[in-house]
Design an enzyme around this catalytic site. Structure first.
Site, PDB file in Angstrom:
ATOM      1  N   GLU B  57       0.817  -1.213   0.000  1.00 38.50           N
ATOM      2  CA  GLU B  57       0.000   0.000   0.000  1.00 38.50           C
ATOM      3  C   GLU B  57       0.848   1.261   0.000  1.00 38.50           C
ATOM      4  OE1 GLU B  57      -0.613  -2.663   1.842  1.00 38.50           O
ATOM      5  OE2 GLU B  57      -2.609  -3.311   1.225  1.00 38.50           O
ATOM      6  N   HIS B 124     -11.982  -5.268   8.053  1.00 39.62           N
ATOM      7  CA  HIS B 124     -12.560  -5.155   6.711  1.00 39.62           C
ATOM      8  C   HIS B 124     -13.835  -4.321   6.763  1.00 39.62           C
ATOM      9  CE1 HIS B 124     -10.030  -8.764   6.434  1.00 39.62           C
ATOM     10  NE2 HIS B 124      -9.959  -8.540   5.148  1.00 39.62           N
TER      11      HIS B 124
END
Lengths: 317, 320
Positions: B57, B124
């Protein structure tokens, strides 16, 4: 190299005189490696230097004037007082302004190279510099790996200067040699004696050419010793005396000057004259910059966005 | 009918078709089409411009910044908003500071599949908008309708500053519209999602729909509740909030995110400091509970605000 050394000596004395408000971070002992990076890059290439790259910056086109303006906080400098010292650059010209987080410039250069490739430009090289400590970061790993996956023309130069601030290599990494890391990323590795300008120019020349020719990322480790503190606030008392007396502790500038005299390419007198010339330029520029205006808080627009229509105005008591 | 997810895909398709500077970079977004299929079919349609990234990321965002400086318009996908913490440094310290420091624009869009879904659990499900809105130099969008998912993504790419685009996973397939819009409210303007007179609910993202359902339920009690959809949380459209509160005199801010220092805290601060005289009773807020987001759907529905919880809070507000 000589001009960078003289300029940094001036920055050090300005720091001690209290003329610089922020920190001063110098590259003494690392000029040969740094200047070799900048020298092999050409117009249109990309360069993201780190804190000890005054010599490489100047070889890439930075000036005594803009260096002093940024350190002294002149409104006319490239960072206009909004950032200072080594955090300067001109990104539009491919000369990037580092953030402090080590390794962060690797993916930035990789992304710039990816964009060049998408635009159909070929023969471009992007170089960035880091220290031995920076190789321990996640950003280093992610950036080098991503650049390797895309086979980008990135030259990553590690100044293995034996200490990350005060932490020695033995507390930083466990591989026998820093270049061992390259194999894990599938990139070419180069190692060089960072105190020897001839060797640095040769090895960096090879690395930059290999990247330019499509050889993918090149990982270059220059072994040397930082001959100053981490910053000018740091007396570097932690540096092992044995290291200072070892070949790593040689001053690359002295080695270079001895070489020039030995080869009869310059006399001691000529070198002394160059020094005086550099000092005059640095002193004159300092005098000029010290007369320049500081940024005016009342004139500052205090907006971080380029699109002013999105700037928020908060009511404050 | 077109879903919220299809609207995002259609926007990306149009952006890639119309602007050669646009490219997509993220994990599994190439031939696989992304974890949620937002980029379905795009890699085949635009060869070399929809690139699979390593699981990195930090590098994904860093590379987008470098490409943006070179004049490209990168759109990066974080697989889940939660994982953007691993790219946080590049977003807040590099992208957000670039223009202020160097006068060079950083037109990147970071797409964050945000918010809770049943069984999503602690890693999540997060809503990160307040975290990014805290930093100067970022624009933060939270589209809550199919139309906004489409038009705001188009506008995000046109903006010359970094945009954090919080698209809501719960809405991906649940939410449908008749057609894609031809025009839209400007970015930075909130939308009156429902007209009312008795109280204002200020909200964004998936909570717009929970709030509208709550407002419908309160009709049988004789209440007309106004619902304001913020659309962008930064900039925050304080004018529309104050105008609504001027009509109703009461405000509840509903947010799926955690309470401390969040969007609801900012909304209450703005309305209390700038619209204190408009309020008949103290402004209230309803947030997710101050714990990690639980995995079990029963726990999860008690963790985040739902229409039932919003009805209860609104009744409390109306009875104050």
């Amino acid at each position: 190299m000589l001009l960078a050394r003289i300029l940094e000596e001036k920055l050090s004395s300005l720091y001690r005189a209290g003329a610089i408000k922020g920190g001063v971070f110098l590259g003494r002992g690392q000029e040969a490696l740094s200047v070799s990076v900048g020298s092999h890059l050409r117009k249109g290439d990309i360069f993201a230097p780190l804190i000890r790259d005054q010599a490489g910056r100047m070889a890439f086109g930075d000036t005594v004037l803009d260096t002093l303006r940024t350190y002294l906080g002149s409104q006319l400098g490239s960072m206009r007082g909004r950032d200072g010292n080594i955090h300067r650059g001109r990104p539009r010209e491919g000369y990037h302004a580092m953030i402090s987080h080590l390794g962060a410039m690797i993916p930035l250069v990789a992304g710039a190279l990816l964009a060049r490739r998408m635009k159909g430009e070929t023969g471009v090289v992007g170089a960035t510099c880091l220290g031995d400590g920076g190789t321990s970061t996640g950003a280093f790993h992610e950036g080098l790996n991503a650049a390797a996956v895309e086979k980008l023309p990135l030259v990553l130069v590690i100044a293995n200067n034996q200490y990350a601030y005060s932490t020695p290599g033995s507390r930083q990494f466990a591989c026998a040699n820093l270049i061992d890391k390259a194999a894990g990323y599938g990139v070419a590795a180069h190692q060089v004696d960072g105190t020897d300008l001839n060797e640095c120019l040769r090895v960096l020349g090879e690395a930059v050419q290999a990247a330019r020719n499509g050889g993918g990322p090149q990982f270059v480790v220059g072994n040397l010793l930082r001959l100053v503190g981490h910053g000018e606030h740091d007396d570097a008392s932690y540096v092992d005396t044995a290291l200072k007396e070892s070949p790593l502790g040689r001053d690359c500038l002295e080695v270079c000057e001895e070489f020039l005299v030995e080869k009869d390419w310059a006399t001691t007198k000529e070198i002394a004259d160059w020094r005086v010339e550099a000092k005059t330029e640095v002193d004159d520029t300092t005098t000029k910059v010290q007369r320049e205006p500081s940024p005016d808080p009342a004139e500052e627009d205090w907006t971080a966005l380029s699109e002013r229509r999105f700037a928020e105005e908060l009511s404050e008591a | 009918m077109i879903t919220y997810l299809q609207a995002l895909n259609a926007a990306l398709d149009k952006l890639l078709a119309d602007d050669p500077r646009v490219f997509l970079y993220g994990q599994d977004i190439g031939s696989f089409g992304g974890a949620f299929k937002v980029t379905k079919n795009l890699a085949a349609r635009y060869p070399g411009r929809v690139l699979d990234a390593p699981l990195s990321e930090d590098a994904i965002v860093g590379m987008a910044i470098g490409a943006a400086i070179e004049g490209m318009r990168p759109i990066v996908e974080m697989q889940f908003a939660d994982f953007s913490t691993c790219g946080f440094n590049q977003i807040v310290n590099h992208a957000a500071t670039l223009f202020y420091r160097t006068e060079v624009q950083c037109p990147i869009v970071v797409r964050l599949p945000s918010g809770g879904t049943p069984g999503g659990g602690p890693f999540h499900s997060q809503s990160m908008e307040a975290l990014y809105a805290h930093y100067p130099g970022l624009i933060v969008m939270t589209p809550g309708t199919v139309e906004d998912a489409y038009s705001m993504l188009l506008e995000a790419v046109a903006i010359d500053d970094p945009v954090i685009f919080c698209e809501h996973k719960f809405l991906y397939n649940h939410l449908k519209a008749e057609a894609l819009p031809d025009e839209a409210l400007p970015v930075g303007k909130a939308r009156i999602a429902r007209r009312g007179r008795d109280a204002t609910i200020v909200t964004h993202g998936a909570m717009v729909h929970e709030s509208l359902a709550a407002a419908e339920e309160l009709v049988s009690d004789g209440y007309e509740i106004e619902v304001v959809d913020l659309r962008t949380v930064k900039p925050l459209d304080t004018d529309t909030l104050l105008a609504s509160v001027a009509r109703t005199g009461r405000m509840l801010c509903v947010s799926e995110a955690w309470p401390w220092g969040g969007v609801s805290a900012e909304v209450l601060a703005r309305v209390s400091t700038e619209g204190f005289g408009l309020l008949d009773v103290p402004a209230q807020r309803l947030n997710a509970r101050d714990t990690p987001i639980p995995y079990h759907p029963d726990l999860w529905s008690a963790h985040r605000p739902t229409a039932d919880a919003i009805v209860a809070s609104t009744r409390h507000l109306l009875e104050m």
